[in-house]
Design a protein around this motif. Structure first.
Motif, PDB file in Angstrom:
ATOM      1  N   ARG A 104       0.998  -1.027  -0.396  1.00 13.31           N
ATOM      2  CA  ARG A 104      -0.176  -0.258  -0.071  1.00 13.31           C
ATOM      3  C   ARG A 104       0.908   0.987   0.064  1.00 13.31           C
ATOM      4  NH1 ARG A 104      -5.213   1.655  -1.216  1.00 13.31           N
ATOM      5  NH2 ARG A 104      -5.732   2.881  -0.040  1.00 13.31           N
ATOM      6  N   VAL A 105       1.827   1.493   0.263  1.00 17.93           N
ATOM      7  CA  VAL A 105       2.865   1.892   1.004  1.00 17.93           C
ATOM      8  C   VAL A 105       3.121   2.610  -0.522  1.00 17.93           C
ATOM      9  CG1 VAL A 105       5.101   1.023   1.619  1.00 17.93           C
ATOM     10  CG2 VAL A 105       4.760   3.121   2.359  1.00 17.93           C
ATOM     11  N   VAL A 106       3.585   2.019  -1.140  1.00 15.14           N
ATOM     12  CA  VAL A 106       4.329   1.679  -2.291  1.00 15.14           C
ATOM     13  C   VAL A 106       3.076   2.695  -3.679  1.00 15.14           C
ATOM     14  CG1 VAL A 106       5.467   0.950  -4.769  1.00 15.14           C
ATOM     15  CG2 VAL A 106       6.062   0.307  -2.192  1.00 15.14           C
ATOM     16  N   GLU A 107       2.036   1.847  -3.467  1.00 14.77           N
ATOM     17  CA  GLU A 107       0.881   2.645  -4.046  1.00 14.77           C
ATOM     18  C   GLU A 107       0.718   4.449  -4.050  1.00 14.77           C
ATOM     19  OE1 GLU A 107      -3.656   1.856  -5.044  1.00 14.77           O
ATOM     20  OE2 GLU A 107      -2.571   0.483  -3.360  1.00 14.77           O
ATOM     21  N   ARG A 108       0.848   4.297  -2.469  1.00 14.91           N
ATOM     22  CA  ARG A 108       0.626   5.497  -2.419  1.00 14.91           C
ATOM     23  C   ARG A 108       1.329   6.557  -2.715  1.00 14.91           C
ATOM     24  NH1 ARG A 108      -0.388   5.512   3.872  1.00 14.91           N
ATOM     25  NH2 ARG A 108      -0.497   8.275   3.646  1.00 14.91           N
ATOM     26  N   GLY A 109       2.777   6.566  -2.789  1.00 14.60           N
ATOM     27  CA  GLY A 109       3.847   6.572  -3.033  1.00 14.60           C
ATOM     28  C   GLY A 109       4.398   6.948  -4.823  1.00 14.60           C
ATOM     29  N   LEU A 110       4.000   6.283  -5.361  1.00 16.41           N
ATOM     30  CA  LEU A 110       4.218   6.181  -7.060  1.00 16.41           C
ATOM     31  C   LEU A 110       2.846   6.434  -7.740  1.00 16.41           C
ATOM     32  CD1 LEU A 110       6.456   3.049  -7.323  1.00 16.41           C
ATOM     33  CD2 LEU A 110       7.141   5.311  -7.433  1.00 16.41           C
ATOM     34  N   LEU A 111       1.411   6.349  -7.431  1.00 17.24           N
ATOM     35  CA  LEU A 111       0.219   6.874  -8.042  1.00 17.24           C
ATOM     36  C   LEU A 111       0.095   7.903  -8.511  1.00 17.24           C
ATOM     37  CD1 LEU A 111      -1.975   4.917  -8.870  1.00 17.24           C
ATOM     38  CD2 LEU A 111      -3.564   5.683  -6.475  1.00 17.24           C
ATOM     39  N   PRO A 112       0.678   8.819  -8.171  1.00 15.45           N
ATOM     40  CA  PRO A 112       0.167  10.132  -8.339  1.00 15.45           C
ATOM     41  C   PRO A 112       1.159  10.494  -9.488  1.00 15.45           C
ATOM     42  CG  PRO A 112       0.834  10.239  -5.571  1.00 15.45           C
ATOM     43  CD  PRO A 112       0.868   8.715  -6.708  1.00 15.45           C
ATOM     44  N   TYR A 113       2.578   9.646  -9.670  1.00 22.88           N
ATOM     45  CA  TYR A 113       3.390  10.042 -10.258  1.00 22.88           C
ATOM     46  C   TYR A 113       2.640   9.327 -11.460  1.00 22.88           C
ATOM     47  CZ  TYR A 113       6.499  12.314  -6.789  1.00 22.88           C
ATOM     48  OH  TYR A 113       6.875  13.035  -5.970  1.00 22.88           O
ATOM     49  N   VAL A 114       2.337   7.970 -11.601  1.00 26.04           N
ATOM     50  CA  VAL A 114       1.798   7.099 -12.597  1.00 26.04           C
ATOM     51  C   VAL A 114       1.354   7.941 -13.459  1.00 26.04           C
ATOM     52  CG1 VAL A 114       0.575   5.197 -13.047  1.00 26.04           C
ATOM     53  CG2 VAL A 114       2.475   4.840 -11.570  1.00 26.04           C
ATOM     54  N   VAL A 115      -0.102   8.465 -12.732  1.00 25.62           N
ATOM     55  CA  VAL A 115      -1.055   9.637 -12.998  1.00 25.62           C
ATOM     56  C   VAL A 115      -1.227  10.086 -14.224  1.00 25.62           C
ATOM     57  CG1 VAL A 115      -3.559  10.985 -12.632  1.00 25.62           C
ATOM     58  CG2 VAL A 115      -3.219   8.801 -11.633  1.00 25.62           C
ATOM     59  N   LEU A 116       0.177  11.689 -13.241  1.00 23.85           N
ATOM     60  CA  LEU A 116       1.141  12.718 -14.014  1.00 23.85           C
ATOM     61  C   LEU A 116       1.876  11.550 -15.321  1.00 23.85           C
ATOM     62  CD1 LEU A 116       1.945  15.343 -13.838  1.00 23.85           C
ATOM     63  CD2 LEU A 116       3.823  15.129 -12.762  1.00 23.85           C
ATOM     64  N   SER A 117       1.448  11.141 -14.987  1.00 25.51           N
ATOM     65  CA  SER A 117       2.832  10.142 -16.852  1.00 25.51           C
ATOM     66  C   SER A 117       2.194   9.909 -17.522  1.00 25.51           C
ATOM     67  CB  SER A 117       3.896   9.631 -16.367  1.00 25.51           C
ATOM     68  OG  SER A 117       2.565   7.751 -16.394  1.00 25.51           O
ATOM     69  N   GLN A 118       0.720  10.054 -17.347  1.00 26.83           N
ATOM     70  CA  GLN A 118      -0.283   9.536 -18.352  1.00 26.83           C
ATOM     71  C   GLN A 118      -1.626  11.052 -18.791  1.00 26.83           C
ATOM     72  OE1 GLN A 118      -0.769   6.491 -19.358  1.00 26.83           O
ATOM     73  NE2 GLN A 118       0.977   6.288 -18.164  1.00 26.83           N
ATOM     74  N   THR A 119      -1.014  12.270 -18.134  1.00 26.37           N
ATOM     75  CA  THR A 119      -1.030  13.360 -19.025  1.00 26.37           C
ATOM     76  C   THR A 119      -0.206  14.088 -19.336  1.00 26.37           C
ATOM     77  OG1 THR A 119      -0.650  14.928 -16.923  1.00 26.37           O
ATOM     78  CG2 THR A 119      -2.140  13.447 -16.617  1.00 26.37           C
ATOM     79  N   VAL A 120       1.368  13.839 -19.597  1.00 21.93           N
ATOM     80  CA  VAL A 120       2.089  14.482 -20.611  1.00 21.93           C
ATOM     81  C   VAL A 120       1.937  13.709 -21.810  1.00 21.93           C
ATOM     82  CG1 VAL A 120       4.365  15.090 -20.825  1.00 21.93           C
ATOM     83  CG2 VAL A 120       3.485  15.109 -18.939  1.00 21.93           C
ATOM     84  N   PRO A 121       1.576  14.548 -22.593  1.00 20.30           N
ATOM     85  CA  PRO A 121       2.031  13.815 -24.307  1.00 20.30           C
ATOM     86  C   PRO A 121       3.627  14.164 -25.102  1.00 20.30           C
ATOM     87  CG  PRO A 121       1.271  16.687 -24.001  1.00 20.30           C
ATOM     88  CD  PRO A 121       1.414  15.825 -23.011  1.00 20.30           C
ATOM     89  N   LEU A 122       3.285  12.386 -25.519  1.00 18.36           N
ATOM     90  CA  LEU A 122       4.328  11.747 -25.883  1.00 18.36           C
ATOM     91  C   LEU A 122       4.887  12.906 -26.948  1.00 18.36           C
ATOM     92  CD1 LEU A 122       3.922   8.234 -26.760  1.00 18.36           C
ATOM     93  CD2 LEU A 122       4.892   9.641 -24.664  1.00 18.36           C
ATOM     94  N   VAL A 123       4.347  13.704 -27.280  1.00 20.26           N
ATOM     95  CA  VAL A 123       5.299  14.936 -28.208  1.00 20.26           C
ATOM     96  C   VAL A 123       5.913  15.404 -27.322  1.00 20.26           C
ATOM     97  CG1 VAL A 123       5.298  16.589 -29.625  1.00 20.26           C
ATOM     98  CG2 VAL A 123       3.690  14.422 -30.567  1.00 20.26           C
ATOM     99  N   ALA A 124       5.384  15.996 -25.833  1.00 22.77           N
ATOM    100  CA  ALA A 124       6.000  17.118 -25.151  1.00 22.77           C
ATOM    101  C   ALA A 124       7.694  16.710 -24.662  1.00 22.77           C
ATOM    102  CB  ALA A 124       5.148  17.205 -24.301  1.00 22.77           C
ATOM    103  N   LEU A 125       7.388  15.044 -24.757  1.00 29.11           N
ATOM    104  CA  LEU A 125       8.576  14.331 -23.819  1.00 29.11           C
ATOM    105  C   LEU A 125      10.206  14.169 -24.896  1.00 29.11           C
ATOM    106  CD1 LEU A 125       6.791  11.977 -21.483  1.00 29.11           C
ATOM    107  CD2 LEU A 125       7.670  14.068 -20.583  1.00 29.11           C
ATOM    108  N   ALA A 126       9.257  13.902 -25.994  1.00 25.91           N
ATOM    109  CA  ALA A 126      10.076  13.101 -27.600  1.00 25.91           C
ATOM    110  C   ALA A 126      11.534  13.819 -27.568  1.00 25.91           C
ATOM    111  CB  ALA A 126      10.175  13.228 -28.713  1.00 25.91           C
ATOM    112  N   PRO A 127      11.613  15.362 -27.872  1.00 32.04           N
ATOM    113  CA  PRO A 127      12.141  16.249 -27.458  1.00 32.04           C
ATOM    114  C   PRO A 127      13.589  16.567 -26.846  1.00 32.04           C
ATOM    115  CG  PRO A 127      10.166  17.704 -28.261  1.00 32.04           C
ATOM    116  CD  PRO A 127      10.392  16.136 -27.717  1.00 32.04           C
ATOM    117  N   LEU A 128      12.952  16.006 -25.157  1.00 34.66           N
ATOM    118  CA  LEU A 128      13.549  16.507 -23.571  1.00 34.66           C
ATOM    119  C   LEU A 128      14.816  14.917 -24.202  1.00 34.66           C
ATOM    120  CD1 LEU A 128      10.790  17.070 -21.150  1.00 34.66           C
ATOM    121  CD2 LEU A 128      12.708  18.740 -22.496  1.00 34.66           C
ATOM    122  N   VAL A 129      14.024  13.982 -23.910  1.00 31.70           N
ATOM    123  CA  VAL A 129      14.679  12.585 -24.166  1.00 31.70           C
ATOM    124  C   VAL A 129      15.507  12.552 -25.626  1.00 31.70           C
ATOM    125  CG1 VAL A 129      14.718   9.939 -24.660  1.00 31.70           C
ATOM    126  CG2 VAL A 129      12.804  11.145 -23.442  1.00 31.70           C
ATOM    127  N   ALA A 130      16.105  13.197 -26.404  1.00 32.28           N
ATOM    128  CA  ALA A 130      16.998  13.386 -27.033  1.00 32.28           C
ATOM    129  C   ALA A 130      17.679  14.610 -27.294  1.00 32.28           C
ATOM    130  CB  ALA A 130      16.780  13.627 -28.946  1.00 32.28           C
TER     131      ALA A 130
END
Length: 147
Positions: A104-130
């Motif tokens: 449960r502690v892992v879920e409470r710690g990671l779930l906000p970041y998992v949800v946040l990762s789903q709201t950022v479009p991949l087009v915005a991440l590609a230049p950063l990773v490159a």
């Protein structure tokens, strides 16, 4: 049969749109308020489709491989990188899901970041990773360009 006819109709529509715009389009492109909204229709920017098909059989360089082979190799490379990324995503996603389900502690710690990762479009991440590719490493292993 129906699927084949649908594909043929789609290809015919693409050919008609391409050649139709090539016939009536402005060689300098169509601009509105100084901003080009339609591409140039000259022979260099938008060649006839039969010219494109003829060019696929010619070598890429003098004595090189045919262009269709170069394009096929690039597509297969992209497919391989995509498959590797998909496999990594499946493994990481499964591990995160199993950890979040079990603890449960892992879920409470990671779930906000998992949800946040789903709201950022991949087009915005590609230049950063490159941009990061030259500065990242995983321990002694340098980040490769293909990753």
């Amino acid at each position: 049969m129906r699927r084949v006819l649908g594909v043929l109709a789609g290809v015919a529509a693409f050919v008609a749109l391409w050649e139709g715009y090539k016939a009536v389009g402005n060689p300098e492109g169509t601009a509105v308020f100084g901003v080009r909204i339609l591409p140039r229709a000259d022979d260099l920017s938008m060649p006839h489709l039969y010219t494109v098909l003829q060019r696929l059989a010619r070598p890429e360089l003098a004595g090189g491989r045919p262009i269709w082979r170069v394009v096929l190799d690039a597509c297969l490379f992209t497919l391989g990188v995509t498959a590797a990324g998909f496999a990594a995503g499946v493994v990481i996603g499964f591990l995160l899901a199993a950890l979040m389900q079990r603890f449960r502690v892992v879920e409470r710690g990671l779930l906000p970041y998992v949800v946040l990762s789903q709201t950022v479009p991949l087009v915005a991440l590609a230049p950063l990773v490159a941009g990061w590719s030259g500065a990242l490493s995983l321990g002694p292993y340098a980040w490769q360009d293909w990753t």
